[in-house]
Write an enzyme that holds these catalytic residues in place. Sequence first.
Site, PDB file in Angstrom:
ATOM      1  N   LYS A  60       6.729 -16.319  57.059  1.00 16.83           N
ATOM      2  CA  LYS A  60       6.212 -15.766  55.810  1.00 16.83           C
ATOM      3  C   LYS A  60       6.771 -16.545  54.639  1.00 16.83           C
ATOM      4  O   LYS A  60       7.909 -17.026  54.678  1.00 16.83           O
ATOM      5  CB  LYS A  60       6.593 -14.286  55.680  1.00 16.83           C
ATOM      6  CG  LYS A  60       6.148 -13.650  54.373  1.00 16.83           C
ATOM      7  CD  LYS A  60       6.595 -12.196  54.265  1.00 16.83           C
ATOM      8  CE  LYS A  60       6.232 -11.617  52.900  1.00 16.83           C
ATOM      9  NZ  LYS A  60       6.662 -10.204  52.753  1.00 16.83           N
TER      10      LYS A  60
ATOM     11  N   GLU B   8       9.847  -1.465  43.896  1.00 13.68           N
ATOM     12  CA  GLU B   8      10.682  -1.834  45.042  1.00 13.68           C
ATOM     13  C   GLU B   8      12.165  -1.704  44.716  1.00 13.68           C
ATOM     14  O   GLU B   8      12.669  -2.354  43.797  1.00 13.68           O
ATOM     15  CB  GLU B   8      10.373  -3.267  45.493  1.00 13.68           C
ATOM     16  CG  GLU B   8      11.043  -3.630  46.799  1.00 13.68           C
ATOM     17  CD  GLU B   8      10.270  -4.657  47.601  1.00 13.68           C
ATOM     18  OE1 GLU B   8      10.695  -4.971  48.723  1.00 13.68           O
ATOM     19  OE2 GLU B   8       9.218  -5.130  47.125  1.00 13.68           O
TER      20      GLU B   8
END
Length: 462
Positions: free
Chosen positions: A213, A258
């Site tokens: 990723k 987050e």
Amino acid sequence: MTSTFRTLTVPLDGKTFPGGLPSFLVRDDVLCWTRREAGLAGFGEISRFTATGPDRFLEADIWWRHLVLEADVTDAVELPGTGPVAFGSFAFSKTSRHESRLIVPEIVVGVRDNQVWLTQLTFDDGPLTEETAVAALDRWLSSSSAAGEATTAADPAGDGTLDEVPGPARGAVVRPLPLAAGATLHTGSLSEEAWMDAVAAGVAEIRTGALEKLVLARDVVATIPSGVHAADVLRELAARYRECWTYGVDGLVGATPEMLIQVEGRTAQARVLAGTLDRRDAHGEDGAPMDYATRVLAGSEKQRHEHEIAIQSLTKQLAPFSEAMNAHDEPFILELPNVWHLASDVKAELTEVEGHVPTCLALINALHPTAAVCGTPTLVAGELIRKLEHLDRGPYAGPVGWLDAAGNGEWGIALRGAVIESADTVRLYAGCGIVDGSLPEAELAETWAKFRPMLESLGINS
């Protein structure tokens, strides 16, 4: 004068503050961390620490622990966030020229569980009483913020030295939008086409097996002739994005969904996001919007794979500091005004490391950067980011939040945010997780969905 650090915390009993903590966001130089009606707001500055490089978190931790070690603390409230408090913002990258910082304010207002308190912090040897604290707060709230605006925008240190930030980009005007008061919106470090090329290059690297990723960010620059006012932006974000943590530190403003790490005593918690769906994509679809989100987002192998990588990254790094840990078996869908996210909450009971429970800054040093904002493996992803982005992220995607003398704190990842670079210029950032199967056009569209909170708070309708 004395060099002793002194603080006094008193409850503000019997006083009502309609709107809670956000009602204190009235100055452009305010320091803030708020979610719903709770949080902290700071005014003024009595001390500051700055650092760059790979040891910035540990250096800040040492500085803070030394400062509070012999502090004279009077605390009638004794909650996380009372007593000595510092607000902070850290650069994303260890190679960034941007200075990471901890700022100790003169006054802090805190709201938690329907309790409101006031802390005065000082190095002076004058009286420190409830009356002096209330008088100092009144002075900050009633004084003009014009000087604060200038400091926030152009001279964050307040000492005549400017942060080394790039000037406003003057690329092509992008996305002809209804703009506030003659505002213009320009491309940042890369054009849209060049950024999509970077995404394609990232996907190609992933397919070689070099990494799983990669997170790629981009920027746009808004110029608003009527002026960029941090207090207005923060109040808009706090009202619109109540499930996010609204932050303001030295010209860095935003509302992040987050939580990198929250520490309260021996308990640490985090909220991990990876996997995004623009809510506008649900228009015209059959069924309830959440049904659409569940089908398209939670049912996507690509999105779930990206999310699983982010969870594994955090839990692996947190494990050495934990004696017990639990996370959701299945991610849940976090509903925000602009997007849906796949989200998971992680909770850990901290263990002693070298004789003491780790502070929040020590944990940040171990956790940052997570796969949610960098990629995996971290070193490979970090090198590729530097190669493809052509951008110094500065504080974007770095930790932002606060800590107290006990090592408690709340540190989010500086997402859905921007840096106020001058009185009328603000640089916005957004990023996307890239995995095998990512499509450049779709990732570009996702960045515009993530720009939306800041654009709307600036009066720019996207």
